[in-house]
Design an enzyme around this catalytic site. Structure first.
Site, PDB file in Angstrom:
ATOM      1  N   ASP A  67       0.819  -1.214   0.000  1.00  0.00           N
ATOM      2  CA  ASP A  67       0.000   0.000   0.000  1.00  0.00           C
ATOM      3  C   ASP A  67       0.853   1.263   0.000  1.00  0.00           C
ATOM      4  O   ASP A  67       0.470   2.276  -0.591  1.00  0.00           O
ATOM      5  CB  ASP A  67      -0.930   0.004   1.212  1.00  0.00           C
ATOM      6  CG  ASP A  67      -2.192  -0.805   0.954  1.00  0.00           C
ATOM      7  OD1 ASP A  67      -2.132  -1.725   0.118  1.00  0.00           O
ATOM      8  OD2 ASP A  67      -3.223  -0.517   1.573  1.00  0.00           O
ATOM      9  N   CYS A  74       0.687  -8.359   4.800  1.00  0.00           N
ATOM     10  CA  CYS A  74       0.275  -6.963   4.636  1.00  0.00           C
ATOM     11  C   CYS A  74      -1.209  -6.811   4.340  1.00  0.00           C
ATOM     12  O   CYS A  74      -1.949  -7.774   4.317  1.00  0.00           O
ATOM     13  CB  CYS A  74       1.179  -6.269   3.633  1.00  0.00           C
ATOM     14  SG  CYS A  74       2.845  -6.019   4.335  1.00  0.00           S
ATOM     15  N   ASP A  75      -1.598  -5.575   4.071  1.00  0.00           N
ATOM     16  CA  ASP A  75      -2.966  -5.113   4.293  1.00  0.00           C
ATOM     17  C   ASP A  75      -4.082  -6.015   3.784  1.00  0.00           C
ATOM     18  O   ASP A  75      -4.963  -6.399   4.533  1.00  0.00           O
ATOM     19  CB  ASP A  75      -3.150  -3.726   3.672  1.00  0.00           C
ATOM     20  CG  ASP A  75      -2.334  -2.672   4.388  1.00  0.00           C
ATOM     21  OD1 ASP A  75      -1.341  -3.035   5.034  1.00  0.00           O
ATOM     22  OD2 ASP A  75      -2.669  -1.489   4.290  1.00  0.00           O
ATOM     23  N   LYS A  76      -4.102  -6.342   2.490  1.00  0.00           N
ATOM     24  CA  LYS A  76      -5.261  -7.025   1.932  1.00  0.00           C
ATOM     25  C   LYS A  76      -5.127  -8.537   1.923  1.00  0.00           C
ATOM     26  O   LYS A  76      -6.120  -9.243   1.783  1.00  0.00           O
ATOM     27  CB  LYS A  76      -5.535  -6.536   0.500  1.00  0.00           C
ATOM     28  CG  LYS A  76      -5.627  -5.031   0.372  1.00  0.00           C
ATOM     29  CD  LYS A  76      -6.568  -4.428   1.390  1.00  0.00           C
ATOM     30  CE  LYS A  76      -6.400  -2.929   1.497  1.00  0.00           C
ATOM     31  NZ  LYS A  76      -5.069  -2.484   1.863  1.00  0.00           N
ATOM     32  N   CYS A 118       4.619  -2.423   8.410  1.00  0.00           N
ATOM     33  CA  CYS A 118       5.006  -1.134   8.998  1.00  0.00           C
ATOM     34  C   CYS A 118       4.631  -1.051  10.477  1.00  0.00           C
ATOM     35  O   CYS A 118       3.599  -1.549  10.902  1.00  0.00           O
ATOM     36  CB  CYS A 118       4.394   0.009   8.208  1.00  0.00           C
ATOM     37  SG  CYS A 118       4.973   0.051   6.500  1.00  0.00           S
ATOM     38  N   GLU A 160      -6.929   4.713  -0.451  1.00  0.00           N
ATOM     39  CA  GLU A 160      -6.565   5.251   0.858  1.00  0.00           C
ATOM     40  C   GLU A 160      -6.106   6.694   0.713  1.00  0.00           C
ATOM     41  O   GLU A 160      -5.459   7.056  -0.278  1.00  0.00           O
ATOM     42  CB  GLU A 160      -5.433   4.430   1.485  1.00  0.00           C
ATOM     43  CG  GLU A 160      -5.878   3.084   1.990  1.00  0.00           C
ATOM     44  CD  GLU A 160      -4.782   2.346   2.732  1.00  0.00           C
ATOM     45  OE1 GLU A 160      -5.123   1.401   3.455  1.00  0.00           O
ATOM     46  OE2 GLU A 160      -3.597   2.696   2.597  1.00  0.00           O
ATOM     47  N   SER A 179      -5.609   5.015   5.310  1.00  0.00           N
ATOM     48  CA  SER A 179      -4.584   4.099   5.793  1.00  0.00           C
ATOM     49  C   SER A 179      -4.668   4.031   7.307  1.00  0.00           C
ATOM     50  O   SER A 179      -5.086   4.998   7.963  1.00  0.00           O
ATOM     51  CB  SER A 179      -3.207   4.609   5.367  1.00  0.00           C
ATOM     52  OG  SER A 179      -2.188   3.978   6.101  1.00  0.00           O
TER      53      SER A 179
END
Length: 556
Positions: free
Chosen positions: A78, A119-121, A191, A442, A468
């Site tokens: 991202d 990570c995110d998704k 992160c 985002e 985000s």
């Protein structure tokens, strides 16, 4: 065994010949086939170490009597996708990940799975897939990044984006910006703040799909390699006991996740992903659940960007189980839910201890008596909007100001960095929702620019897009219905007064019903921004943000 379909009997001789081509022995074909879903790639820093995690999982599966077989899942970074067309492709990968994993697992008849996301998704995407496939499954992620250090202070990616805004405002030199650039992200891993990836990895623990420590053990710690081996062994135990994702991800488990979300102060993106996961288990998840749970759930953590602590600090303080133990002191969790440890939630957390009350506030001394997220409604967001209340400064919890209206993120950023946004303004960014974007980008760049320009305590931002986990301030996203389908946010005009009242869960446009009706009569749908490829198909099927941006077949 499910894999008997492809390994047993004379009719399966052709199948076995292909397994022979892979180098598998007769003994390996007679064991349970365990799919290791690897999200490893060389573009996402959070995935840089997943090859080592996957190898450790394979060892664990083999030690416990299974045959590990690796196949891939995609993932977008991202941070690298931020602020350009790439961000349109971030959220949409969640469904690609779920669909492709479902296809691979069922096409090849795996007996069990170990999911290796970070990570995110791809964390929620793989949770969605786990529910659909419903074979014994354990999650083990790559772990969080260590915090950076600039001028003696810990930093994270949100600090980096805000440094860009500070530089644009003349408050940080070019040399200072370069120092942030070189030192903010010092290791592999997701992160280092309570951003979306870490939020979802922590909630995977709460849902019962990951072992203790999965959300918080830093990526660079050898302890994570041991955790991966344990995950490989544990999935074989799940297989022997026939404990499956739908035995674990129940409605009560989803409510536990939402409760711990409130205590941790997770990313607003969890309010997209939890409804989507709930949808896969057949649960009707209304985002209004959040307010009822928030009302009785204290906020115990202020991790970056809400405060000065980071994932490594949460890990040292006792991790997710310690937070859950605090919540259980007031009976806020369903403790009889089954988990991949083979034990219940209550059994998992009973010995957890809060080792640092400055990082995890005790239940009787919280940051606030209500949770970290809030759902706001009103004539501007009839179906709801989401704000990370724990990351909003006190003076912005109630705010009233003129709308500064932009129909895309880029125009808003130009205005913010060009000094055209002033204290008191309410920045409105629309046509960035799931359909309108498409892809619901985002808005970390504009929120960071607002903070970097010194306007974080005086300017609000409202969008039908999303934020985000690194965003902070009065950032209200997921405004539903979105502008692209004619939601009220499409009717806002420059200078309209917008009223934000987070304590009372209100988001109002100070315009009469008659005037809004007149504007609606004159409103025209916009031509789609994208007319071909995956984004066009996605836009035709995606639902509103308040429903988790799930995909549905369009009705004729």
């Amino acid at each position: 065994m499910k894999s008997d379909t492809v390994t047993k009997g004379k009719q399966q001789a052709p199948h076995r010949s292909l397994f022979n081509a892979l180098g598998l022995t007769k003994e390996e074909m007679e064991r349970p086939l365990v799919g290791i879903v690897s999200s490893y790639n060389e573009i996402v820093p959070g995935h840089m170490n997943l090859d080592k995690i996957v190898n450790a999982v394979k060892q664990g599966v083999s030690m416990a009597g299974g045959t590990p077989i690796v196949f891939p899942a995609i993932a977008v970074c991202d941070g690298i996708a931020m602020g350009h067309i790439g961000m349109k492709y971030s959220l949409v990968t969640r469904d690609l990940i779920a669909d492709s994993t479902e296809a691979m697992a069922l096409a090849h008849q795996f007996d069990a799975l170990v999911m290796v996301p970070n990570c995110d998704k791809n964390v929620p995407g793989l949770l969605m897939a786990a529910a659909r496939i419903n074979v014994p499954t354990v999650f083990v992620s790559g772990g969080p990044m260590l915090a950076g250090r600039v001028q003696g202070k810990k930093t994270s990616l949100s600090s980096m984006f805000e440094a860009v805004g500070a530089n644009a405002a003349g408050n940080l030199s070019d040399e200072g910006l370069l120092e942030f650039e070189k030192k903010t992200c010092p290791t592999c891993g997701s992160c280092s703040g309570m951003y979306t990836a870490n939020s979802m990895n922590c909630l995977t623990e709460v849902l019962g799909m990951g072992l203790g420590g999965n959300g918080t053990i830093p990526a660079v710690y050898s302890e994570r390699i041991r955790l991966a081996k344990q995950a490989g062994m544990k999935v074989m135990e799940m297989y022997e006991r026939n404990i499956r994702p739908l035995d674990i991800m129940t409605e009560d488990a989803i409510l536990n996740a939402l409760t711990v979300d409130m205590a941790l102060g997770c990313s607003t993106n969890s309010m997209l992903h939890l409804p989507a996961i709930a949808h896969e288990i057949g649960m009707d998840f209304e985002i209004d659940f959040a307010n009822g749970i928030s009302e009785k759930t204290p906020n115990l953590c202020h991790l970056a960007p809400a405060g000065p602590t980071y994932m490594e600090d949460l890990n040292e303080a006792g991790g997710v189980y310690a937070v859950m133990n605090e919540l259980d002191k007031k009976g806020l969790l369903h403790t009889d839910c089954m988990t991949v440890t083979g034990k219940t939630v209550g059994e998992n957390i009973k010995d957890a201890r809060n080792r640092n009350p400055e990082v995890i506030r005790p239940i009787d001394n919280p940051y606030s008596k209500t949770g970290g997220l809030a759902v706001l409604k009103g004539n501007l967001a009839p179906d709801g909007s989401v704000v990370k209340r724990s990351a909003v400064v006190e003076e912005m919890l109630v705010h009233e100001g003129p709308a500064r209206v932009f129909d895309c993120e880029e125009d808003a950023i130009d205005a913010i960095k060009g000094g055209k946004i002033v204290a008191g303004d309410v920045v409105v960014i629309r046509y960035e929702g799931p359909k309108g974007g498409p892809g619901m980008r985002e808005m970390l760049n504009p929120t960071s620019a607002i903070a970097g320009m010194g306007l974080g305590s005086s300017v609000a931002l409202i969008t039908d897009g999303r934020f985000s986990g690194a965003s902070r301030g009065a950032s209200i996203g997921h405004v539903s219905p979105e502008a692209a389908v004619g939601g009220p946010v499409a009717l806002v005009e420059e200078g309209d007064i917008i009223k934000i009242d987070i304590p009372n869960l209100k988001l109002e446009l100070a315009v009469s019903d008659e005037e809004l009706s007149r504007r609606r009569e004159n409103w025209q749908p916009r031509e789609p921004k994208v007319t071909s490829g995956y984004l066009a198909r996605y836009a035709s099927m995606v639902t509103s943000g308040n429903r988790g941006a799930i995909l549905e077949i369009p009705k004729n």
